[in-house]
Design an enzyme around this catalytic site. Sequence first.
Site, short mmCIF file in Angstrom:
data_model
loop_
_atom_site.label_atom_id
_atom_site.label_comp_id
_atom_site.label_asym_id
_atom_site.label_seq_id
_atom_site.Cartn_x
_atom_site.Cartn_y
_atom_site.Cartn_z
N VAL A 245 0.90 -1.58 -0.26
CA VAL A 245 -0.16 0.22 -0.18
C VAL A 245 0.31 1.16 0.26
CG1 VAL A 245 -0.85 0.24 2.79
CG2 VAL A 245 -2.08 1.07 1.24
N TYR A 246 2.06 1.13 0.81
CA TYR A 246 2.81 2.44 0.15
C TYR A 246 2.90 2.92 -1.42
CZ TYR A 246 4.72 0.60 4.82
OH TYR A 246 4.65 0.13 6.20
N SER A 247 2.61 4.42 -0.69
CA SER A 247 2.32 5.06 -2.18
C SER A 247 2.03 3.82 -3.27
CB SER A 247 3.76 5.39 -2.82
OG SER A 247 4.73 6.59 -1.69
#
Length: 321
Positions: free
Chosen positions: A58-60
Amino acid sequence: MRYTKLAGMDVSEICLGMMSYGDPSRGGHPWSLPDEESRPFIKAALDAGINFFDTANVYSDGSSEEITGRALKDFARRDEIVLATKVNGRMHAGSNGAGLSRKAIFAEIDNSLRRLGTDYVDLYQIHRFDSSVPLEETLEALHDVVKSGKARYIGASSMYAWQFAKSLFTQRQNGWTRFVSMQNHYNLLYREEEREMLPFCADQGVAVIPWSPLARGRLTRDWDSTTARTETDEFGSTLYVESDSAIVSRVAEVAAARGVSRAQVALAWLHRNPVVTAPIIGVTKLPQLDDAVASLDVELTDDEVQLLESAYQPHRIAGHS
């Protein structure tokens, strides 16, 4: 660099958190560093002996995994790196775009491997507990991911100790692959994990790899100062309260007396706890990496620890969702 065991793996006692690196126009981290700006930090971490890297799907919006995979492929041997990622966060709108169902886990491990450019991850972690899915479904799916060769080990992140205990006992009861790590919220400003989760991890031989060990940078600067991240980090703004400023002042006092940085003091406090395996450090300036490595050589006295800890006030649970 010092190394320790995480399950059977040798990991550096500093883990580089990859949430700092990602396309700032994707996802919810406008302060993150894009590809070319990220690479010097990843190379410097490797040069310092760090072999443990933690990211999440989900990061960036997946771009953190993309940047991580490209850089590590260029700079390191895959078999020397311990690469961790996570699953649960929403990756697309509509049904089945998030969570820990069998369908979501099977889809997201393949998506993560594609973005990372690797055949397997060393540590595949559930980013949070998903109470909307039967626990047995989640745990069996993770077991099957390991048996398929797509992950070497599995871990968990912030949840209640009873949820983690139930997970471990369910895995044992069914002969499924066991969680080997807990990535939880733990630092000088938030010590609620000391009540149940940390003693449980110590008892069960589970590695502890805390996130936000510097309290989103709060422990490294004056309480009222701001950064580009603090001005846009909605989640981080929910974690700490005004009374924590007393601890921030004491970290500054100890650091000034020793002639070291505040970050070194805050991280040295974490390293002092034998249940902590490797704090996950976010780095967007090279001196921050130097501080993290230097913290391994700082040994706090009992009097300094007493000063740092005595101002703590109980907090509501923060970081489990």
